[in-house]
Write a protein that holds these residues in place. Structure first.
Motif, PDB file in Angstrom:
ATOM      1  N   LEU A  89     113.861 -23.964  36.343  1.00 32.13           N
ATOM      2  CA  LEU A  89     113.736 -23.505  34.955  1.00 32.13           C
ATOM      3  C   LEU A  89     114.344 -22.117  34.762  1.00 32.13           C
ATOM      4  CD1 LEU A  89     110.235 -24.743  33.712  1.00 32.13           C
ATOM      5  CD2 LEU A  89     112.468 -25.778  33.348  1.00 32.13           C
ATOM      6  N   ASN A  90     113.819 -21.131  35.494  1.00 31.27           N
ATOM      7  CA  ASN A  90     114.361 -19.779  35.376  1.00 31.27           C
ATOM      8  C   ASN A  90     114.887 -19.326  36.730  1.00 31.27           C
ATOM      9  OD1 ASN A  90     115.029 -17.270  34.503  1.00 31.27           O
ATOM     10  ND2 ASN A  90     112.984 -16.685  33.841  1.00 31.27           N
TER      11      ASN A  90
ATOM     12  N   LEU B   3     117.519 -22.220  30.483  1.00 28.22           N
ATOM     13  CA  LEU B   3     117.068 -20.885  30.123  1.00 28.22           C
ATOM     14  C   LEU B   3     118.181 -19.911  30.440  1.00 28.22           C
ATOM     15  CD1 LEU B   3     114.246 -19.570  29.188  1.00 28.22           C
ATOM     16  CD2 LEU B   3     114.531 -18.386  31.364  1.00 28.22           C
ATOM     17  N   GLU B   8     116.016 -14.734  28.589  1.00 25.18           N
ATOM     18  CA  GLU B   8     115.236 -13.864  29.471  1.00 25.18           C
ATOM     19  C   GLU B   8     115.186 -12.442  28.898  1.00 25.18           C
ATOM     20  OE1 GLU B   8     113.435 -13.968  32.222  1.00 25.18           O
ATOM     21  OE2 GLU B   8     113.413 -11.814  32.570  1.00 25.18           O
ATOM     22  N   ILE B  11     112.859 -12.199  25.903  1.00 29.25           N
ATOM     23  CA  ILE B  11     111.453 -12.131  26.294  1.00 29.25           C
ATOM     24  C   ILE B  11     111.093 -10.707  26.695  1.00 29.25           C
ATOM     25  CG2 ILE B  11     109.763 -12.915  27.994  1.00 29.25           C
ATOM     26  CD1 ILE B  11     111.399 -15.539  28.185  1.00 29.25           C
ATOM     27  N   ARG B  12     111.958 -10.092  27.505  1.00 28.24           N
ATOM     28  CA  ARG B  12     111.684  -8.713  27.940  1.00 28.24           C
ATOM     29  C   ARG B  12     111.598  -7.783  26.740  1.00 28.24           C
ATOM     30  NH1 ARG B  12     115.644  -7.500  33.084  1.00 28.24           N
ATOM     31  NH2 ARG B  12     115.493  -9.569  34.049  1.00 28.24           N
ATOM     32  N   ILE B  15     108.353  -8.348  24.913  1.00 25.42           N
ATOM     33  CA  ILE B  15     107.253  -7.785  25.697  1.00 25.42           C
ATOM     34  C   ILE B  15     107.198  -6.279  25.512  1.00 25.42           C
ATOM     35  CG2 ILE B  15     106.509  -7.245  28.043  1.00 25.42           C
ATOM     36  CD1 ILE B  15     106.861  -9.970  28.868  1.00 25.42           C
ATOM     37  N   LEU B  76     105.576 -17.701  23.610  1.00 21.49           N
ATOM     38  CA  LEU B  76     106.748 -17.703  24.481  1.00 21.49           C
ATOM     39  C   LEU B  76     107.745 -18.754  23.996  1.00 21.49           C
ATOM     40  CD1 LEU B  76     107.861 -16.360  26.979  1.00 21.49           C
ATOM     41  CD2 LEU B  76     106.604 -17.971  28.391  1.00 21.49           C
ATOM     42  N   VAL B  80     111.781 -18.240  23.228  1.00 20.97           N
ATOM     43  CA  VAL B  80     112.753 -18.996  24.012  1.00 20.97           C
ATOM     44  C   VAL B  80     113.608 -19.875  23.102  1.00 20.97           C
ATOM     45  CG1 VAL B  80     113.007 -20.861  25.686  1.00 20.97           C
ATOM     46  CG2 VAL B  80     111.419 -18.998  26.152  1.00 20.97           C
TER      47      VAL B  80
END
Ligand code: SF4
Ligand code: SF4
Lengths: 161, 161
Positions: A89-90, B3, B8, B11-12, B15, B76, B80
């Motif tokens: 997935l990642n 992904l 990614e 998401i960071r 966050i 999430l 995504v």
DNA sequence: AATATATGAGACCTTATTGATCCTATTTAC
DNA sequence: GTAAATAGGATCAATAAGGTCTCATATATT
């Protein structure tokens, strides 16, 4: 990770061979035509499946492929991961060293869990289950349907629900 | 479906903004440096997040980004799928018309179920959960740790198990 | 043994996607 | 007005996917 065309073709190939029955030799051309796979591409895919021990390849005149295991013992996960590698997935799941914070990253743990769940789902599906249902799958052998009188083989499974 | 790096990074970014708190303006540069995201790439990613209504962008001097929702209301999955589109795992799930046998393909049903399961897993994770754990995430504000005395914030959650 | 048939193995090519950068325009604080 | 900061889109390099081709090899048939 991504489900590639090669993986999709590999699944079709194994389904076709499963329907033929274990240890029944089938030519590459027949599989390619019936399951709608580019013949030369199938050659490459078959090599990967053979390396993984899923099928056996017979060279020479009247050669072809045959399933080397019982369809009940082949899982969807095996075929998929043979073609695309272990599902992750990642990236950081496959190579935690790639991101230095992975040991204590809360998102990382989510990906780990999701990956395990996905792999379990695919592991639970074997090819005897997949061929139990009828299907308009191009490879469904019409001759088999007629000789075995399975006009509505889907009904048996629907009744279970 | 896959992904991507952009997802990614997104998401960071979210966050980092969640840790800052809802409606706290933060410059692109600060986010890029702290969360280890190429600054120019973050600009493009932020535009997608803004279009989806997840963040707000302030132009001009002293501009930057801010979270427009409560971290508890951002999942999430939202972040995504904003970046990579709806998760489908296999092409035929996204576009069943692409494979003419999809209506009665037993493999197709497996992909449908697996996709639903994966999406549910990601939907269950919100950003208030993700920032509840401590983390060596580069963006973790050391100042916050000190002022709130959260020396070992990970322990609270470990005790629950 | 000779020949036809069929796959093996890998090189090769084309296209799509990803990841990233750059440049000019626009917006806002001061 | 000026400086600071992002918007928006063009561009580019690297990688991977998808597919094709060629020559080598193995086998059945005669
Ligand atoms: S920040 Fe977390 S989820 Fe992202 S790459 Fe690093 S370990 Fe993985
Ligand atoms: S054969 Fe089944 S799983 Fe494969 S693309 Fe078609 S519908 Fe999807």
């Amino acid at each position: 990770m991504r489900l590639t065309r090669a993986a999709e073709y590999a699944i079709r190939c194994v389904i076709y061979l499963s329907r033929q029955g274990q240890s029944v030799l089938t030519s590459r051309q027949e599989i390619a035509e019936q399951a709608d796979i580019p013949a030369h591409f199938l050659a490459k895919i078959a090599q990967d499946l053979a390396k993984a021990g899923l099928i056996e390849i017979r060279q020479g005149a009247r050669g072809g492929f045959l399933l080397s295991k019982n369809p009940a013992d082949v899982t969807l996960l095996e075929v998929v991961e043979t073609m695309i590698g272990e599902i992750s997935l990642n990236d950081c799941v496959a190579r935690p060293s790639g991101c230095k914070i992975s040991p204590c990253c809360s998102v990382h743990r989510v990906w780990l869990d999701a990956r395990d769940q996905l792999r379990d789902s695919l592991r639970r599906v074997s090819f005897d289950q997949l061929i139990a249902d009828a299907s308009c799958f191009p490879s469904y052998p019409k001759a088999l349907l007629e000789t075995e009188g399975l006009e509505t083989p889907l009904s048996a499974r629907n009744d279970l629900q």
